[in-house]
Design an enzyme around this catalytic site. Structure first.
Site, mmCIF file in Angstrom:
data_model
loop_
_atom_site.group_PDB
_atom_site.id
_atom_site.type_symbol
_atom_site.label_atom_id
_atom_site.label_comp_id
_atom_site.label_asym_id
_atom_site.label_seq_id
_atom_site.Cartn_x
_atom_site.Cartn_y
_atom_site.Cartn_z
ATOM 1 N N GLY A 290 -37.567 -1.751 -41.983
ATOM 2 C CA GLY A 290 -35.615 -2.288 -42.824
ATOM 3 C C GLY A 290 -34.606 -2.134 -41.862
ATOM 4 N N THR A 291 -34.411 -0.757 -41.275
ATOM 5 C CA THR A 291 -33.454 -0.480 -40.284
ATOM 6 C C THR A 291 -33.318 -1.938 -40.026
ATOM 7 O OG1 THR A 291 -34.089 1.587 -40.178
ATOM 8 C CG2 THR A 291 -32.354 0.652 -38.727
ATOM 9 N N GLN B 232 -38.052 0.036 -50.920
ATOM 10 C CA GLN B 232 -38.304 1.076 -51.629
ATOM 11 C C GLN B 232 -39.272 0.147 -53.198
ATOM 12 O OE1 GLN B 232 -39.596 3.612 -51.227
ATOM 13 N NE2 GLN B 232 -38.246 4.758 -49.503
ATOM 14 N N SER C 131 -39.648 -3.662 -45.668
ATOM 15 C CA SER C 131 -40.734 -2.748 -44.140
ATOM 16 C C SER C 131 -41.957 -2.561 -44.775
ATOM 17 C CB SER C 131 -39.617 -1.581 -44.608
ATOM 18 O OG SER C 131 -40.055 -0.564 -43.380
ATOM 19 N N ALA C 132 -43.177 -3.080 -43.181
ATOM 20 C CA ALA C 132 -44.389 -2.746 -44.002
ATOM 21 C C ALA C 132 -44.825 -1.452 -44.032
ATOM 22 C CB ALA C 132 -45.106 -3.359 -42.805
ATOM 23 N N HIS C 133 -44.055 -0.369 -43.803
ATOM 24 C CA HIS C 133 -45.012 0.978 -43.805
ATOM 25 C C HIS C 133 -44.137 1.565 -45.093
ATOM 26 C CE1 HIS C 133 -41.549 3.963 -42.679
ATOM 27 N NE2 HIS C 133 -41.186 2.811 -42.652
ATOM 28 N N THR D 32 -40.642 -11.682 -28.090
ATOM 29 C CA THR D 32 -41.349 -12.096 -28.404
ATOM 30 C C THR D 32 -42.083 -11.472 -30.134
ATOM 31 O OG1 THR D 32 -41.635 -12.001 -26.011
ATOM 32 C CG2 THR D 32 -44.125 -11.901 -27.383
ATOM 33 N N CYS E 45 -31.760 18.457 -43.166
ATOM 34 C CA CYS E 45 -31.738 19.788 -42.524
ATOM 35 C C CYS E 45 -31.395 19.692 -41.108
ATOM 36 C CB CYS E 45 -32.919 21.039 -42.305
ATOM 37 S SG CYS E 45 -32.262 22.158 -42.237
HETATM 38 N N1 PLP Z 1 -34.581 1.071 -46.823
HETATM 39 C C1 PLP Z 1 -34.899 1.887 -47.534
HETATM 40 C C2 PLP Z 1 -34.252 2.085 -49.038
HETATM 41 C C3 PLP Z 1 -35.517 3.009 -46.720
HETATM 42 O O1 PLP Z 1 -36.536 3.655 -47.963
HETATM 43 C C4 PLP Z 1 -36.007 2.841 -45.551
HETATM 44 C C5 PLP Z 1 -36.226 3.965 -45.165
HETATM 45 O O2 PLP Z 1 -37.068 4.926 -45.725
HETATM 46 C C6 PLP Z 1 -35.436 2.123 -44.327
HETATM 47 C C7 PLP Z 1 -34.049 1.443 -45.339
HETATM 48 C C8 PLP Z 1 -35.508 2.110 -43.218
HETATM 49 O O3 PLP Z 1 -36.835 1.258 -43.109
HETATM 50 P P1 PLP Z 1 -37.629 1.060 -41.934
HETATM 51 O O4 PLP Z 1 -37.694 2.998 -41.540
HETATM 52 O O5 PLP Z 1 -38.587 0.216 -41.681
HETATM 53 O O6 PLP Z 1 -36.609 1.415 -41.036
#
Ligand code: PLP
Length: 367
Positions: free
Chosen positions: A50-51, A159, A179-181, A217, A305
């Site tokens: 996602g980032t 999300q 994001s897959a996780h 790759t 924290c």
């Molecule tokens: N955007 C949102 C709303 C998220 O909740 C998260 C991860 O918690 C991310 C982006 C980042 O995703 P990733 O952890 O796959 O980089």
């Protein structure tokens, strides 16, 4: 994923049969991910998560327009750091930025966007579902408003994808990050949907992989895992969403009823089905997290924290809550393995834990 490591180990860019086998499994996963968000497979770009997808959307759009008069970026005050810190970094490079406010419901208002849009707005980036409180933003309406003014629109759907229906056409966006996780795929793999023909500069430069939008790759095992997770999430979404929403509501009602000085943070609806965020008066969120962990219950705080001091949650702060409420809130997230027994246990143990923690602090109850 094991098969992708052991058998389909070729490089998808190679022309020999090992490479073509790997390309075939990547393409299969691309179709599965596309189906999860109502997209065309040719418009899916795999990333490291996602980032990276958020960075590609925002930096890519910004850099593509760098030599044009469009120098203004709009986002919201409740975005994930992947978006917020990217916007901040571009502000240092000359972008003018506006962060839209939210009210105590945690929802971005279309009127706020209308008021913030300018003739030189390049991009609007608003999350679909919030990661701390779960509220779902009115993306389709925000898209219409942004596009009327000629601005691009990106949605961080990290999300929401896999939890509620996400359809890029219905949402009307230009780019969408996932994001897959977040839907039981592996970590370190994600994707971005980019509308065909959209001009975007790649953030990673190098080879021509992923249609020249993301060099390097491909992470074949990760991509395969994301594809399978997308298929499963799509097949189970309706039933699982109903089950989780019922469990979440039971947990929420149970806690608000059994523990004094508790209050729900954010709107009840629209929300993703698995999340609730509750404030516990006169309790330090981190202490409650640890006490619950000892009972086998894993929760999280929105506040970070760092070096022993609790940083208030920027989301709850943006919702206008007083300092103590931004530091005494807990996010409960439910998932595939949770049952009613888990929920009932949480409701049963919380009153005593909270009482003990309050006894330790001995501060008066706030209204
Ligand atoms: N955007 C949102 C709303 C998220 O909740 C998260 C991860 O918690 C991310 C982006 C980042 O995703 P990733 O952890 O796959 O980089």
């Amino acid at each position: 994923m094991s098969a992708a490591l052991a058998e389909d180990f070729g490089n998808p860019s190679s022309l020999h049969h090992f490479g073509q086998r790997a390309k075939a499994v990547v393409d299969q996963a691309r179709s599965a991910v596309a189906a999860l968000i109502g997209a065309d497979a040719s418009e899916i770009i795999f990333t490291s998560g996602g980032t990276e997808s958020d960075n590609l959307a925002i930096r890519g759009a910004w850099e593509a327009l760098e030599r044009t008069p469009r120098r203004h970026l709009i986002s919201s005050a409740i975005e994930h750091e992947a978006v917020l810190n990217t916007i901040k970094a571009l502000a240092k490079r000359g972008a003018e930025t506006t962060l839209l406010p939210v009210g105590d419901e945690g929802i971005v208002s279309p009127d706020a966007l209308r008021a913030a849009l300018r003739d030189d707005t390049a991009l609007v980036s608003i999350m679909h579902a919030n990661n701390e409180i779960g509220t779902v933003q009115p993306i389709a309406e925000l898209s219409r408003i942004a596009r009327e003014r000629g601005a691009m629109i990106h949605a961080d759907a990290v999300q929401s994808a896999g939890k509620i229906p996400v359809n890029v056409k219905d949402l009307g966006v230009d780019m969408l990050s996932i994001s897959a996780h977040k839907f039981y795929g592996p970590k370190g793999i994600g994707a971005i949907w980019i509308r065909r023909g959209l001009r975007l500069l790649p953030t990673l430069t190098g080879g021509k992989q992923e249609r020249g939008r993301r060099a390097g790759t491909e992470n074949v095992p990760g991509i395969v895992g994301m594809g399978v997770a997308a298929d499963i999430a799509r097949a189970k979404m309706a039933e699982e969403g109903t089950r989780l929403a019922a469990l979440r509501d039971r947990l929420e009602t149970g806690i608000l009823g059994a523990v004094s000085g508790t209050i729900l943070n954010g709107a009840r609806a629209p929300r993703v089905p698995n999340t609730t965020n509750i404030s516990f008066d006169r309790v330090e969120a981190e202490s409650l997290l640890i006490a619950l962990d000892l009972e086998g219950i894993a929760v999280s705080t929105g506040s970070a924290c760092s070096s022993g001091t609790l940083e208030p949650s920027h989301v709850l702060k943006a919702m206008g809550f007083p300092a103590h409420r931004t530091q005494n809130s807990i996010r409960f997230s439910l998932g595939a393995s949770n049952t009613q027994t888990d929920v009932d246990k949480a409701i049963a143990v919380l009153p005593e834990i909270v009482e003990k923690l309050r006894h330790l602090t001995r501060t008066p109850v706030r209204a």
